[in-house]
Design a protein around this motif. Structure first.
Motif, PDB file in Angstrom:
ATOM      1  N   LEU A 129       0.845  -1.187   0.000  1.00 49.05           N
ATOM      2  CA  LEU A 129       0.000   0.000   0.000  1.00 49.05           C
ATOM      3  C   LEU A 129       0.883   1.240   0.000  1.00 49.05           C
ATOM      4  N   HIS A 130       0.283   2.374  -0.353  1.00 48.48           N
ATOM      5  CA  HIS A 130       1.040   3.615  -0.333  1.00 48.48           C
ATOM      6  C   HIS A 130       1.443   3.959   1.099  1.00 48.48           C
ATOM      7  N   ARG A 131       2.625   4.493   1.229  1.00 46.07           N
ATOM      8  CA  ARG A 131       3.141   4.851   2.554  1.00 46.07           C
ATOM      9  C   ARG A 131       2.200   5.833   3.260  1.00 46.07           C
ATOM     10  N   THR A 132       1.654   6.792   2.524  1.00 48.30           N
ATOM     11  CA  THR A 132       0.774   7.780   3.156  1.00 48.30           C
ATOM     12  C   THR A 132      -0.438   7.112   3.790  1.00 48.30           C
ATOM     13  N   LEU A 133      -1.002   6.115   3.129  1.00 54.59           N
ATOM     14  CA  LEU A 133      -2.150   5.404   3.677  1.00 54.59           C
ATOM     15  C   LEU A 133      -1.754   4.627   4.927  1.00 54.59           C
ATOM     16  N   PHE A 134      -0.606   3.971   4.876  1.00 49.67           N
ATOM     17  CA  PHE A 134      -0.107   3.213   6.031  1.00 49.67           C
ATOM     18  C   PHE A 134       0.084   4.130   7.238  1.00 49.67           C
ATOM     19  N   LEU A 135       0.689   5.287   7.017  1.00 51.17           N
ATOM     20  CA  LEU A 135       0.957   6.210   8.119  1.00 51.17           C
ATOM     21  C   LEU A 135      -0.321   6.879   8.614  1.00 51.17           C
ATOM     22  N   ASP A 136      -1.255   7.160   7.711  1.00 53.57           N
ATOM     23  CA  ASP A 136      -2.505   7.812   8.109  1.00 53.57           C
ATOM     24  C   ASP A 136      -3.286   6.982   9.117  1.00 53.57           C
ATOM     25  N   VAL A 137      -3.246   5.658   8.992  1.00 51.24           N
ATOM     26  CA  VAL A 137      -3.992   4.806   9.926  1.00 51.24           C
ATOM     27  C   VAL A 137      -3.160   4.425  11.140  1.00 51.24           C
ATOM     28  N   GLY A 138      -1.901   4.843  11.184  1.00 48.80           N
ATOM     29  CA  GLY A 138      -1.070   4.586  12.351  1.00 48.80           C
ATOM     30  C   GLY A 138      -0.242   3.318  12.301  1.00 48.80           C
ATOM     31  N   GLY A 139      -0.187   2.673  11.126  1.00 47.25           N
ATOM     32  CA  GLY A 139       0.620   1.465  11.011  1.00 47.25           C
ATOM     33  C   GLY A 139       0.029   0.302  11.789  1.00 47.25           C
ATOM     34  N   PHE A 140       0.855  -0.711  12.027  1.00 45.87           N
ATOM     35  CA  PHE A 140       0.409  -1.891  12.757  1.00 45.87           C
ATOM     36  C   PHE A 140       0.252  -1.589  14.244  1.00 45.87           C
ATOM     37  N   ASP A 141      -0.644  -2.322  14.875  1.00 47.29           N
ATOM     38  CA  ASP A 141      -0.809  -2.262  16.315  1.00 47.29           C
ATOM     39  C   ASP A 141       0.320  -3.055  16.950  1.00 47.29           C
ATOM     40  N   THR A 142       1.176  -2.386  17.673  1.00 50.36           N
ATOM     41  CA  THR A 142       2.361  -3.044  18.233  1.00 50.36           C
ATOM     42  C   THR A 142       2.035  -3.923  19.432  1.00 50.36           C
ATOM     43  N   GLU A 143       0.805  -3.864  19.940  1.00 45.45           N
ATOM     44  CA  GLU A 143       0.428  -4.711  21.068  1.00 45.45           C
ATOM     45  C   GLU A 143       0.079  -6.132  20.633  1.00 45.45           C
ATOM     46  N   ALA A 144      -0.138  -6.319  19.342  1.00 44.68           N
ATOM     47  CA  ALA A 144      -0.624  -7.615  18.856  1.00 44.68           C
ATOM     48  C   ALA A 144       0.531  -8.558  18.568  1.00 44.68           C
ATOM     49  N   GLN A 145       0.315  -9.835  18.868  1.00 45.51           N
ATOM     50  CA  GLN A 145       1.266 -10.868  18.492  1.00 45.51           C
ATOM     51  C   GLN A 145       0.679 -11.778  17.416  1.00 45.51           C
ATOM     52  N   ARG A 146      -0.626 -11.802  17.304  1.00 41.06           N
ATOM     53  CA  ARG A 146      -1.321 -12.503  16.225  1.00 41.06           C
ATOM     54  C   ARG A 146      -2.568 -11.694  15.866  1.00 41.06           C
ATOM     55  N   GLY A 147      -2.959 -11.758  14.605  1.00 40.06           N
ATOM     56  CA  GLY A 147      -4.149 -11.040  14.167  1.00 40.06           C
ATOM     57  C   GLY A 147      -3.891  -9.601  13.800  1.00 40.06           C
ATOM     58  N   GLU A 148      -2.622  -9.179  13.852  1.00 39.88           N
ATOM     59  CA  GLU A 148      -2.312  -7.770  13.590  1.00 39.88           C
ATOM     60  C   GLU A 148      -2.606  -7.372  12.148  1.00 39.88           C
ATOM     61  N   ASP A 149      -2.497  -8.307  11.201  1.00 37.92           N
ATOM     62  CA  ASP A 149      -2.765  -7.968   9.806  1.00 37.92           C
ATOM     63  C   ASP A 149      -4.261  -7.741   9.563  1.00 37.92           C
ATOM     64  N   THR A 150      -5.113  -8.558  10.190  1.00 42.86           N
ATOM     65  CA  THR A 150      -6.557  -8.356  10.057  1.00 42.86           C
ATOM     66  C   THR A 150      -6.980  -7.036  10.699  1.00 42.86           C
ATOM     67  N   GLU A 151      -6.427  -6.736  11.850  1.00 49.40           N
ATOM     68  CA  GLU A 151      -6.776  -5.490  12.541  1.00 49.40           C
ATOM     69  C   GLU A 151      -6.335  -4.278  11.728  1.00 49.40           C
ATOM     70  N   LEU A 152      -5.152  -4.345  11.131  1.00 46.62           N
ATOM     71  CA  LEU A 152      -4.707  -3.257  10.257  1.00 46.62           C
ATOM     72  C   LEU A 152      -5.648  -3.127   9.062  1.00 46.62           C
ATOM     73  N   GLY A 153      -6.035  -4.272   8.486  1.00 51.16           N
ATOM     74  CA  GLY A 153      -6.958  -4.240   7.361  1.00 51.16           C
ATOM     75  C   GLY A 153      -8.266  -3.570   7.723  1.00 51.16           C
ATOM     76  N   TYR A 154      -8.767  -3.834   8.930  1.00 49.23           N
ATOM     77  CA  TYR A 154     -10.012  -3.196   9.379  1.00 49.23           C
ATOM     78  C   TYR A 154      -9.856  -1.679   9.432  1.00 49.23           C
ATOM     79  N   ARG A 155      -8.761  -1.200  10.005  1.00 52.20           N
ATOM     80  CA  ARG A 155      -8.559   0.253  10.087  1.00 52.20           C
ATOM     81  C   ARG A 155      -8.357   0.868   8.705  1.00 52.20           C
ATOM     82  N   LEU A 156      -7.708   0.145   7.814  1.00 51.17           N
ATOM     83  CA  LEU A 156      -7.561   0.629   6.450  1.00 51.17           C
ATOM     84  C   LEU A 156      -8.921   0.755   5.771  1.00 51.17           C
TER      85      LEU A 156
END
Length: 525
Positions: free
Chosen positions: A215-242
Motif C-alpha cells: 500500500l502507499h506509505r501515506t495510507l499506512f501512516l494515516d492509519v497509524g501502522g500496525f498495532d504493536t500490542e498484537a502478536q497474532r491477528g495484527e494484519d486483520t486489525e490493520l486491514g479493518y482500520r484501512l
C-alpha cells in the motif's frame, strides 16, 4: 475525467470506486509497462536464516526494477543476529528493533527506516515468483487508495539452496522446484476466488491475512501502522482500520508465492483461533460474533452517538445520553460537544458562575468511560464503524439506533438521513464511506456528494425509526412539576375506573397505568 469517474490529486487519479468494486481500474499488463514508483520491501524476521536467504534470493530475481526497490530486513531480536547472504537484491540492509517485539512492531520499524512511495510487506519464509512485485505494484501506479494482496500456497519445506531458488525464479521455473500438486492453497485465496476477487465482499479487509501486502506509505501512516500490542491477528486489525480509512482492497492472484511450512491452523487450529479472537473482539467491532456478551465493555465501540449540548439543559442532555446507552443496541459510546474549556475551573462561585448546566454535566460524566466530552469532533469516527448525530432534544427510542444501523448495513449505503416533522435531521454515517470521501473529495466538494457516488445516501422520514416521530420532537422532553404530572396522570386513571369506564377490559387499565409511569420518567429522568 468526469466527477463520476474521479479526479486528479497531484499525479494520482482517484476514481470514485463503488464499495470494493475496483473493476473500473485497468492495470498495465505485466511486462508491458514502465514502472516509476519506488517501493520499500519490509521483511520482519526472527531467526530462520536459511529461509530468509531463500526469500532474498527470490527478491533478487524480480522483474520490478532494482533501482526502484529497497529491501530492509528487520531483525526482531534473533540469536544469533541475522546476516546478509551473498544472493540478495542490490539495495538490501538490516535494521534491528528496539522497545518492543512482534511482527507488527518490526514492520513499523522497517517503514520508519525507509522512504519508498509504496510499502510492501513480505514475510521471511516466502519465495516469490519473478513478477510478484510487478503484479502488485502496477496497481499502485493507478491510485493511492489501494491495498494489494498477493496469492500464496503452502508447502512443506524441502532441502533447496538460495542459488537454486534464484535460478528458478530468474528462469520462471519455480514450479519445477516446488511441485504445485503438493502445495496447499490458503483459505484466503479460496475466499478471494469465491467472492469474485473481493469485488462483491461486504468486508474485504478480511483478506489481509497474508504476509505479502502492499500500500502507499501515506495510507499506512494515516492509519497509524500496525498495532504493536498484537502478536497474532495484527494484519486483520490493520486491514479493518484501512477499510475505515476508505481503502480499496485488490487481491491479485497473479502475484504468486510459495510459503515454506504448513499454515498454523493445520498445526493447532483451536489454539490459533483462541489466540486471535479476544484481540479482534476488542478492536474490530464488525465482528459481532465475537461480542456476544452484552454486558461487556469494548475497546472500540460499535456506534458513536454525537450530541451538541452547548445550548441544552442538564436534564435534556441526561435524557438523551440515557436513551443512547439504554437502547436495544449495546456497545455504544456518546460524545457530548460543548465549549468545555471555557467553563471556569479553580476557585469560582459554584452556584452562580456561568455554564451551570454544563458544569454539572462535566462533573456527572467525567468518570463514565462510555461518555466523552469534546469541543469538536474529527470528520471521521474511525475506528468506530458508525456514527450517529441528531438533535439532543429528540432522545433515541429504544430500537432507533439498531434500526438505523441495520438499514445502513442491509442496503449497503454510506449515509442514512432521516427528517423530523419540524425539518431537522438525524444521520447515521458509515465510517468507511466517510473515510473514502475524505480522500476523494475535491476542495469544497460536499462529503455527501462523494458518499452518494461510492456507497449511496438514503433519505427518509423519522417515523420509520422513531415510533412517536409524528409528534413534535420536543414533546419527549417538555416538563412541568413532577408532582403535578404524576397527579394528573393518576387522576386520569382514577376517572377511568369510574362507572363510565367499567366496561373497559382490565388489560386496558393496566396499559394506561404503565403508559403514565413511562411518560413521567421520560419527562423527569
Amino acid at each position: 475525467m468526469t466527477t463520476e469517474e474521479g479526479h486528479v490529486a497531484g499525479d494520482q487519479v482517484r476514481p470514485r470506486i463503488r464499495h470494493n468494486d475496483y473493476s473500473p481500474l485497468a492495470p498495465a499488463p505485466i511486462g508491458g509497462w514502465r514502472p516509476e514508483v519506488p517501493v520499500s520491501v519490509i521483511i520482519p524476521a526472527y531467526g530462520g536464516q536459511h529461509r530468509l536467504d531463500l526469500t532474498l534470493a527470490s527478491l533478487a530475481a524480480q522483474t520490478y526494477p532494482a533501482h526502484l526497490t529497497e529491501v530492509v530486513i528487520v531483525d526482531d531480536g534473533s540469536a544469533p543476529p541475522l546476516r546478509l547472504p551473498q544472493i540478495r537484491p542490490e539495495n538490501t540492509r538490516i535494521v534491528t528493533t528496539a522497545d518492543g517485539w512482534g511482527p507488527g512492531h518490526a514492520v513499523n520499524t522497517g517503514v520508519a527506516a525507509t522512504d519508498g512511495t509504496v510499502v510492501q510487506r513480505v514475510d521471511a519464509d516466502m519465495i516469490l515468483h519473478r513478477d510478484h512485485l510487478e503484479a502488485l505494484l502496477r496497481w499502485h501506479h493507478l491510485t493511492d487508495i489501494l491495498v494489494t494482496i498477493g496469492g500464496k500456497r503452502f508447502i512443506e519445506e524441502s532441502p533447496v539452496t538460495a542459488a537454486e531458488v534464484h535460478e528458478a525464479v530468474t528462469g520462471d521455473t519455480l514450479t519445477r522446484l516446488f511441485d504445485p500438486e503438493k502445495t496447499i492453497p490458503s483459505t484466503t485465496e479460496m475466499t478471494i476466488l469465491r467472492l469474485d476477487g473481493m469485488r462483491s465482499s461486504k468486508n474485504p479487509y478480511h483478506v489481509c491475512t497474508g504476509p505479502t501486502l502492499s500500500l502507499h506509505r501515506t495510507l499506512f501512516l494515516d492509519v497509524g501502522g500496525f498495532d504493536t500490542e498484537a502478536q497474532r491477528g495484527e494484519d486483520t486489525e490493520l486491514g479493518y482500520r484501512l477499510a475505515q480509512a476508505g481503502a480499496v482492497f485488490v487481491p491479485d492472484l497473479t502475484a504468486r508465492a510459495v510459503h515454506l511450512g504448513l499454515p498454523a491452523q493445520q498445526r493447532d487450529r483451536g489454539a490459533t483461533v483462541r489466540t486471535v479472537e479476544p484481540y479482534l473482539a476488542h478492536r474490530v467491532p464488525l465482528r459481532r460474533d465475537l461480542r456476544k456478551e452484552r454486558g461487556r465493555g469494548w475497546r472500540v465501540p460499535y456506534v458513536e452517538v454525537v450530541l451538541d449540548v452547548a445550548e441544552a439543559s442538564e436534564r435534556v442532555t441526561r435524557a438523551a445520553v440515557n436513551a443512547a446507552l439504554d437502547g436495544s443496541l449495546p456497545d455504544v459510546a456518546v460524545t457530548l460537544v460543548a465549549p468545555w474549556s471555557a467553563l471556569p475551573s479553580g476557585r469560582h462561585p459554584v452556584l452562580t458562575a456561568p455554564g451551570f448546566d454544563l458544569r454539572m454535566l462535566r462533573t456527572g460524566f467525567a468518570d463514565d468511560p462510555r461518555v466523552r466530552l469534546a469541543e469538536d469532533v474529527p470528520p471521521s469516527a474511525t475506528p468506530v464503524p458508525f456514527r450517529y448525530s441528531g438533535p439532543v432534544d429528540v432522545p433515541l427510542a429504544p430500537e432507533t439506533l439498531e434500526r438505523m444501523v441495520k438499514t445502513v448495513l442491509d442496503e449497503r449505503i454510506g449515509m442514512l438521513v432521516v427528517t423530523f416533522p419540524d425539518g431537522r435531521t438525524a444521520t447515521v454515517e458509515r465510517t468507511e464511506a466517510v473515510g473514502r470521501a475524505l480522500r476523494l473529495a475535491r476542495p469544497g466538494e460536499p462529503r455527501a456528494d462523494v458518499i452518494r457516488q461510492t456507497h449511496g445516501v438514503r433519505h427518509g422520514p423519522a417515523d420509520a425509526f422513531w415510533p412517536s416521530a409524528a409528534e413534535p420532537p420536543a414533546a419527549p422532553v417538555q416538563a412541568a412539576a413532577p408532582q403535578k404530572d404524576m397527579r394528573s396522570a393518576m387522576a386520569g386513571l382514577t376517572e377511568a375506573r369510574g362507572p363510565a369506564a367499567r366496561p373497559r377490559a382490565k388489560r386496558s387499565w393496566v396499559r394506561r397505568l404503565r403508559t403514565a409511569i413511562r411518560t413521567h420518567y421520560r419527562i423527569h429522568p
